[in-house]
Enzyme design. Structure first.
Site, mmCIF file in Angstrom:
data_model
loop_
_atom_site.group_PDB
_atom_site.id
_atom_site.type_symbol
_atom_site.label_atom_id
_atom_site.label_comp_id
_atom_site.label_asym_id
_atom_site.label_seq_id
_atom_site.Cartn_x
_atom_site.Cartn_y
_atom_site.Cartn_z
ATOM 1 N N LEU A 1 -18.224 37.704 12.630
ATOM 2 C CA LEU A 1 -17.422 38.572 11.567
ATOM 3 C C LEU A 1 -17.076 39.862 11.790
ATOM 4 C CD1 LEU A 1 -19.022 36.617 8.534
ATOM 5 C CD2 LEU A 1 -17.127 36.004 10.141
ATOM 6 N N GLY B 1 -27.248 34.037 13.840
ATOM 7 C CA GLY B 1 -27.397 35.378 13.759
ATOM 8 C C GLY B 1 -27.076 35.920 12.766
ATOM 9 N N GLY B 2 -27.084 37.189 12.247
ATOM 10 C CA GLY B 2 -26.760 37.815 10.974
ATOM 11 C C GLY B 2 -25.341 37.605 10.441
ATOM 12 N N ASP B 3 -24.442 37.868 11.359
ATOM 13 C CA ASP B 3 -22.845 37.524 11.155
ATOM 14 C C ASP B 3 -22.313 36.647 12.095
ATOM 15 O OD1 ASP B 3 -22.959 39.588 12.965
ATOM 16 O OD2 ASP B 3 -21.524 40.610 12.011
ATOM 17 N N GLU B 4 -23.180 35.875 12.929
ATOM 18 C CA GLU B 4 -22.717 35.126 14.199
ATOM 19 C C GLU B 4 -22.775 33.587 13.831
ATOM 20 O OE1 GLU B 4 -23.721 38.344 17.641
ATOM 21 O OE2 GLU B 4 -25.251 36.786 17.287
#
Length: 301
Positions: free
Chosen positions: A179, A219-222
């Protein structure tokens, strides 16, 4: 097979029945026609009937037809002389579903050793244990925020997909999604808003991929998507994969409205194709990540 009657039984048989009534398992006997001729106290309670009411009843009196057919198939094996061990899920008239670990043994005629005259069944209720196992598996395999699969289980799924691709000679693909400018959104509007955005993006992407496809947050934004069985033709498979990637980007770019915030986000996406097991799951994800990074860098995100 003769019916069992407490008042007319020899003492040792009556004692046996008393013992079976105190066994923490469902014990029952059927004759060769599939009629119940005995059930211990726990089983009678489950069937909600008395010992007298049980006589000559069969599974059709207690279970829906699909369950009756399932049980009949097992009983047929037992009546042929086979001992069975099965995990069986059954629905009772009150609508409750139970899962049993059930062992069935043929009852052999005393005078004709090759003749099966009934079935002895012993079942243990494992419903709670199975539900607990499902909850533990869900917790171990799922990202708690988005409820998508987590990194660990995505790699397990991808490893299995590689083996399947090798066997079927069908192309698959991994789509890596990052993102754009998510950290800026998170820092400016707070973690609650950032979390709400991630949850909504996850739900949007779920509507794009097929039910059999695997969507995970790693992942956080993956995020990553595993596409299987795209085609045996490389070009066709690649077109199918990039079509899904475009749909994912389009879904992400829809305006996000949260409280007083109207936010239009975007994503950088990398796609890697695979056929068989020429590469490991880790190598394939890394390659998709690298493709995504090159696009992200080119667009100055």
């Amino acid at each position: 097979m003769a019916e069992l009657n407490n008042s007319k039984l020899p003492v040792h048989v009556a004692e046996l029945k008393f013992a079976l009534d105190n066994v923490p398992a469902y014990v029952y006997i059927k004759n060769e026609l599939g009629h119940y001729v005995y059930a211990n106290k726990l089983t009678l309670g489950l069937f909600a009937c008395s010992e007298q009411e049980l006589q000559h009843k069969s599974d059709v009196d207690f279970f829906p037809i699909p369950d009756v057919k399932k049980l009949a198939k097992i009983d047929k094996q037992v009546l042929s002389g086979e001992r069975t061990r099965e995990e069986v899920e059954l629905t009772f008239p009150d609508g409750h579903q139970y899962i049993f670990w059930e062992v069935k043994t043929p009852i052999i005629c005393d005078t004709e050793p090759n003749k099966v005259i009934g079935i002895l069944g012993i079942a243990t209720d494992i419903t709670e244990r199975k539900h607990l196992e499902e909850q533990l598996l869900y917790a171990a395999s799922t990202d708690p925020l988005t409820e998508l699969l987590n990194r660990r289980y995505f790699y397990i799924r991808l490893s299995l997909a590689l083996q399947m691709s090798k066997r079927d000679q069908n192309y698959g693909a991994v789509i890596f999604i990052d993102l754009n400018k998510f950290k800026k959104l998170n820092d400016q509007y707070g973690h609650n808003t950032g979390d709400a955005y991630l949850v909504e993006i996850a739900q949007r992407m779920k509507t794009v991929v097929r039910e059999k496809d695997c969507l995970a947050r790693i992942g956080g934004d993956e995020f990553v998507v595993l596409l299987e069985g795209l085609s045996r033709n490389e070009q066709t498979a690649k077109q199918n994969a990039y079509r899904v990637a475009d749909k994912l980007q389009t879904a992400i770019e829809v305006e996000f409205i949260h409280q007083d915030l109207n936010y239009k986000g975007s994503a950088s996406v990398g796609v890697t194709m695979f056929l068989g097991t020429q590469k490991t799951a880790e190598e394939i994800v890394a390659q998709a990540d690298q493709h995504m990074y090159l696009i992200k860098h080119a667009l100055n995100y």
